[in-house]
Design a protein around this motif. Structure first.
Motif, PDB file in Angstrom:
ATOM      1  N   LEU A 143      78.226  32.426 -28.641  1.00 36.27           N
ATOM      2  CA  LEU A 143      79.126  31.523 -29.488  1.00 36.27           C
ATOM      3  C   LEU A 143      79.418  32.118 -31.039  1.00 36.27           C
ATOM      4  N   SER A 144      80.796  31.647 -31.374  1.00 35.77           N
ATOM      5  CA  SER A 144      80.880  32.207 -32.813  1.00 35.77           C
ATOM      6  C   SER A 144      79.963  31.318 -33.469  1.00 35.77           C
ATOM      7  N   HIS A 145      79.551  31.816 -34.920  1.00 34.05           N
ATOM      8  CA  HIS A 145      78.906  31.056 -35.754  1.00 34.05           C
ATOM      9  C   HIS A 145      79.392  29.619 -35.888  1.00 34.05           C
ATOM     10  N   GLY A 146      80.645  29.541 -36.069  1.00 37.86           N
ATOM     11  CA  GLY A 146      80.999  28.105 -36.260  1.00 37.86           C
ATOM     12  C   GLY A 146      80.591  27.209 -35.196  1.00 37.86           C
ATOM     13  N   ASP A 147      80.998  27.572 -33.798  1.00 39.12           N
ATOM     14  CA  ASP A 147      80.732  27.015 -32.704  1.00 39.12           C
ATOM     15  C   ASP A 147      78.864  26.891 -32.473  1.00 39.12           C
ATOM     16  N   GLN A 148      78.357  27.648 -32.934  1.00 38.07           N
ATOM     17  CA  GLN A 148      76.701  27.551 -32.992  1.00 38.07           C
ATOM     18  C   GLN A 148      76.397  26.264 -34.088  1.00 38.07           C
ATOM     19  N   LYS A 149      76.941  26.291 -34.905  1.00 33.98           N
ATOM     20  CA  LYS A 149      76.754  25.114 -35.926  1.00 33.98           C
ATOM     21  C   LYS A 149      77.087  23.683 -35.243  1.00 33.98           C
ATOM     22  N   ILE A 150      78.253  23.662 -34.590  1.00 32.00           N
ATOM     23  CA  ILE A 150      78.785  22.536 -33.929  1.00 32.00           C
ATOM     24  C   ILE A 150      77.482  22.113 -32.872  1.00 32.00           C
ATOM     25  N   LEU A 151      77.303  23.371 -32.016  1.00 34.06           N
ATOM     26  CA  LEU A 151      76.530  23.201 -30.999  1.00 34.06           C
ATOM     27  C   LEU A 151      74.982  22.400 -31.545  1.00 34.06           C
ATOM     28  N   GLU A 152      74.642  22.959 -32.798  1.00 32.14           N
ATOM     29  CA  GLU A 152      73.504  22.125 -33.358  1.00 32.14           C
ATOM     30  C   GLU A 152      73.754  20.598 -33.605  1.00 32.14           C
ATOM     31  N   ILE A 153      74.944  20.155 -33.966  1.00 29.75           N
ATOM     32  CA  ILE A 153      75.147  18.823 -34.113  1.00 29.75           C
ATOM     33  C   ILE A 153      75.112  18.125 -32.908  1.00 29.75           C
ATOM     34  N   ALA A 154      75.671  18.942 -31.992  1.00 32.19           N
ATOM     35  CA  ALA A 154      75.579  18.375 -30.418  1.00 32.19           C
ATOM     36  C   ALA A 154      74.020  18.081 -29.964  1.00 32.19           C
ATOM     37  N   ILE A 155      73.296  19.133 -30.320  1.00 31.85           N
ATOM     38  CA  ILE A 155      71.884  18.711 -29.922  1.00 31.85           C
ATOM     39  C   ILE A 155      71.206  17.472 -30.536  1.00 31.85           C
ATOM     40  N   ALA A 156      71.400  17.683 -31.851  1.00 34.56           N
ATOM     41  CA  ALA A 156      71.096  16.443 -32.832  1.00 34.56           C
ATOM     42  C   ALA A 156      71.380  15.280 -32.174  1.00 34.56           C
TER      43      ALA A 156
END
Ligand code: ADP
Ligand code: MG
Length: 247
Positions: A143-156
Motif C-alpha cells: 500500500l501507499s504510505h498514506g494507506d498504510q497509516k489508514i490501515l493502522e487506524i483500522a487495526i486500532a
C-alpha cells in the motif's frame, strides 16, 4: 474519560515529560501539539502502557491505569496507532484488521473453524468505515504510505477502543491525503461515538478539527483549552515565536 495528572518521565538524566496534564471527555476530539521533542509521543506511550510514569496519575474511566501493561490498557478500551507505521507488511489488508478483531474477541485459538472465516463481517465493516474495503485483498506492505497509516487506524479500531490515540496520523502524507485523513478522523468521532486523542504537526488541521487542544513545551503542559483560547494564549505564542510550529 481520561485524566492525566502531573505525569513525569525521565530517561536517565533527561526528563522528557515534566508535569503533563490532560483531560479528555467522552466523545471529545482532543489534539496535543508542541514542537518536535516536546514529549508528545512519550506522553502517549505513558498513557498506553509502553512506558511507566515516574510520578503522577493516569485515570481512565475512573480507574488508575498508570503502570499497567499495554495489553491490559488495550483491553480496558484504549487503542492506538504509532508515529512510525506498525503493520504486518506480508499479510493482506484484511488479515491485518482480522487479527486485531480476533484478538479482541479472544477467538484466535478457536480450533473448530478455519481462522480465515472468522470475524469476516466485522473486519469488512471496519475496512469500509476507513475506506479500505476495495483494497482488502492487497498485501499491506504494497500500500501507499498514506494507506498504510489508514490501515493502522483500522487495526486500532479492530480492538474496539472507546478511546483512540493517534500519534501523528498524517505524518509523511501529501496535503490531499492529510485532508482526507482528517475528514476520516472527524467522521469516526462523530459517527462511531469514538473519543479521539491525537497529535499532529499541521496547525491548520488541528485548529480546524480539534475541540480541545493541549500544548506541550519541554515536556510540560502549557495550556489545554478550546482552539480560540489556545490561539490567544501569550505563553503559547512565545513558545512558538520564531520557532518551528511542529507537532
Ligand atoms: P515528540 O513526540 O513531542 O516529538 P518525544 O516524546 O518523542 O517527543 O521525545 C521527547 C524527548 O524525549 C526527546 O528529546 C527525545 O529525544 C527523548 N526521548 C524519547 N524517548 C526516549 C528514550 N527511550 N530514551 C531517551 N530519550 C528519549
Ligand atoms: Mg512524536
Amino acid at each position: 474519560m481520561l485524566q492525566v495528572e502531573a505525569v513525569h518521565k525521565s530517561f536517565g538524566d533527561f526528563t522528557a515529560v515534566y508535569g503533563a496534564n490532560l483531560t479528555v471527555g467522552k466523545g471529545d476530539l482532543v489534539a496535543v501539539i508542541g514542537p518536535n521533542g516536546a514529549g508528545k509521543t512519550t506522553l502517549f506511550n505513558l498513557i498506553t502502557g509502553q512506558l511507566k510514569p515516574d510520578k503522577g496519575r493516569i485515570v481512565f474511566k475512573g480507574e488508575e491505569i498508570n503502570g499497567l501493561p499495554p495489553y491490559e490498557i488495550c483491553r480496558r478500551g484504549i487503542g492506538r496507532s504509532f508515529q512510525i507505521v506498525n503493520i504486518f507488511p506480508r499479510l493482506t489488508v484484511f488479515e491485518n484488521v482480522q487479527v486485531a478483531v480476533l484478538s479482541q474477541q479472544r477467538q484466535s485459538s478457536n480450533i473448530f473453524s478455519p481462522a480465515r472465516n472468522l470475524a469476516v463481517a466485522e473486519t469488512n465493516d471496519i475496512l469500509e468505515s476507513v475506506g479500505l474495503l476495495d483494497k482488502a485483498g492487497n498485501i499491506a506492505g504494497s500500500l501507499s504510505h498514506g494507506d498504510q497509516k489508514i490501515l493502522e487506524i483500522a487495526i486500532a479500531l479492530g480492538n474496539k477502543p472507546e478511546l483512540l490515540i493517534l500519534d501523528e496520523p498524517t505524518a509523511g502524507m501529501s496535503p490531499e491525503e492529510t485532508a482526507a485523513t482528517m475528514r476520516l478522523i472527524k467522521q469516526l468521532a462523530s459517527t462511531q461515538g469514538l473519543t479521539i486523542l491525537f497529535c499532529e504537526h499541521d496547525m491548520d488541521v488541528v485548529f480546524d478539527i480539534a475541540q480541545s487542544i493541549m500544548v506541550m513545551h519541554h515536556g510540560q503542559t502549557l495550556i489545554q483549552g478550546k482552539p480560540e483560547e489556545v490561539r490567544r494564549n501569550k505563553e503559547v505564542q512565545e513558545a512558538y515565536l520564531g520557532g518551528e510550529v511542529d507537532a
